[in-house]
Design an enzyme around this catalytic site. Structure first.
Site, PDB file in Angstrom:
ATOM      1  N   ARG A 191     -59.791  68.557  17.460  1.00  0.00           N
ATOM      2  CA  ARG A 191     -59.502  67.833  16.211  1.00  0.00           C
ATOM      3  C   ARG A 191     -59.503  68.793  15.019  1.00  0.00           C
ATOM      4  O   ARG A 191     -58.484  68.999  14.377  1.00  0.00           O
ATOM      5  CB  ARG A 191     -60.534  66.701  16.022  1.00  0.00           C
ATOM      6  N   ASP A 192     -60.624  69.414  14.752  1.00  0.00           N
ATOM      7  CA  ASP A 192     -60.763  70.223  13.537  1.00  0.00           C
ATOM      8  C   ASP A 192     -59.915  71.490  13.607  1.00  0.00           C
ATOM      9  O   ASP A 192     -59.499  72.029  12.584  1.00  0.00           O
ATOM     10  CB  ASP A 192     -62.245  70.587  13.340  1.00  0.00           C
ATOM     11  N   HIS A 201     -72.322  72.779  10.564  1.00  0.00           N
ATOM     12  CA  HIS A 201     -70.916  73.066  10.872  1.00  0.00           C
ATOM     13  C   HIS A 201     -70.486  74.252  10.009  1.00  0.00           C
ATOM     14  O   HIS A 201     -70.287  74.111   8.806  1.00  0.00           O
ATOM     15  CB  HIS A 201     -70.114  71.799  10.532  1.00  0.00           C
ATOM     16  N   HIS A 225     -68.144  77.692   9.056  1.00  0.00           N
ATOM     17  CA  HIS A 225     -66.864  78.407   9.146  1.00  0.00           C
ATOM     18  C   HIS A 225     -67.118  79.900   8.976  1.00  0.00           C
ATOM     19  O   HIS A 225     -68.013  80.299   8.228  1.00  0.00           O
ATOM     20  CB  HIS A 225     -65.905  77.914   8.059  1.00  0.00           C
ATOM     21  N   CYS A 237     -59.416  74.335   6.807  1.00  0.00           N
ATOM     22  CA  CYS A 237     -59.300  73.080   6.067  1.00  0.00           C
ATOM     23  C   CYS A 237     -58.014  73.110   5.266  1.00  0.00           C
ATOM     24  O   CYS A 237     -57.840  73.969   4.413  1.00  0.00           O
ATOM     25  CB  CYS A 237     -60.484  72.882   5.130  1.00  0.00           C
ATOM     26  N   ASN A 279     -63.209  77.779  11.956  1.00  0.00           N
ATOM     27  CA  ASN A 279     -64.532  77.373  12.414  1.00  0.00           C
ATOM     28  C   ASN A 279     -65.129  78.522  13.219  1.00  0.00           C
ATOM     29  O   ASN A 279     -64.410  79.353  13.766  1.00  0.00           O
ATOM     30  CB  ASN A 279     -64.398  76.156  13.338  1.00  0.00           C
TER      31      ASN A 279
END
Ligand code: MG
Length: 303
Positions: free
Chosen positions: A16-17, A207, A209, A240, A249
């Protein structure tokens, strides 16, 4: 001296991300194979897709098909991002029982990303939560926890307010995001110490990055602060789309390798993970930023 836990949990968010930021569409069959490889590798959570409107994120417009085709082994939570009630309806029809919701700690980022204020987002999340099937597991993402490209420093009080609001609304876990990778180990330590009185750490994930190369160091600081769940994206996929300059990430296989080396168990099969990273790298036809992928495949530079 650093006190290490015996085990931590790694949540894989790459499908997803990561894939939401790929410029070229990834075929559904490739996503399905990637997700099946990841669930087989031993993660407790894999974030599969998003039920955001395909006009905004066409890369994940096949969420229904992906959920239809993936394996659903017992013991793995298969998550979907749900932005609103329409997305929730789609998720329910797809049989989704693990839902991720989003809000930013930065008012400006929230407006740019979600086109509404933080308070409007929290009201929207409350509406979605009130409508969930019993037994649905929920994760609330808070972005820009360690700084924002629009606002710069984000007051820790703003993070605490948003994170506490999510927990009070009943989300099972919150994931605090360093969305643009501006955190450093000291800011992680200080921020987690400031948040600890308000947040039950057993319901908190971090989370990170790797935009500036600090993600693994930040994770060690998070471990030291008592956090036991960390997000990663296979190969270091993603960034993002609404945060200029944000990329990457932390690569899950880099994180698992580091924890393995430190004697901290993750339950994830590192070899299977490297194979999955190599698989998606080949399909995307570009070199992914993960470091351990290079090392494991003998592609060190010897000069
Ligand atoms: Mg991310």
């Amino acid at each position: 001296m650093l006190e290490l836990p015996q085990e931590v949990q790694i949540y894989e968010v790459g499908p997803r991300d990561g894939l939401q930021n790929e410029p070229a569409p990834v075929p559904t069959a490739v996503k399905v194979e990637l997700i099946d490889r990841l669930t087989a590798a031993g993660f407790p959570y894999v974030e599969v897709s998003s039920f955001v409107h395909p006009r905004w994120i066409p890369q994940l417009g096949d969420a229904e098909q992906v959920f239809e085709q993936i394996q659903r082994p017992a013991g793995v939570r298969l998550g979907a991002l749900v932005p609103n009630m329409r997305g929730m309806e789609r998720a329910r029809e797809a049989g989704v029982d693990t839902v991720a919701l989003f809000v930013s700690a930065s008012e400006t980022h929230n407006r740019k990303n979600l086109n509404r204020s933080i308070d409007e987002s929290l009201a929207n999340i409350a509406e979605v939560l009130a409508d969930l099937e019993p037994g649905t597991w929920t994760r609330g993402y808070v972005s820009m926890v360690f700084g924002c490209p629009y606002e710069g420093d984000v007051p820790v009080a703003d993070v605490a307010r948003v994170a506490t609001a999510l927990l009070d609304l009943g989300v099972d876990q919150i994931s605090l995001g360093d969305t643009v990778g501006t955190g450093d180990p000291r800011s992680v330590r200080d921020r987690m110490a400031a948040l600890a009185p308000d947040l039950p750490l057993e319901r908190v994930a971090l989370h990170f990055h790797d935009t500036r190369g600090t993600a693994l160091a930040n994770i060690v600081a998070g471990l030291d602060a008592g956090v036991r769940v960390f997000d990663g994206a296979i190969g270091g996929l993603g960034g993002c789309p609404y945060a200029p300059g944000a990329s990457g990430n932390v690569a899950t296989e880099d994180l698992v390798q580091m924890l393995d080396a430190m004697g901290v168990s993750t339950g994830v099969d590192l070899e299977a993970l490297v194979d999955a990273a190599a698989f998606i790298e080949e399909k995307l036809k570009k070199r992914l930023p993960g470091r351990y992928l290079r090392a494991a495949r003998g592609q060190y530079c010897t000069a």
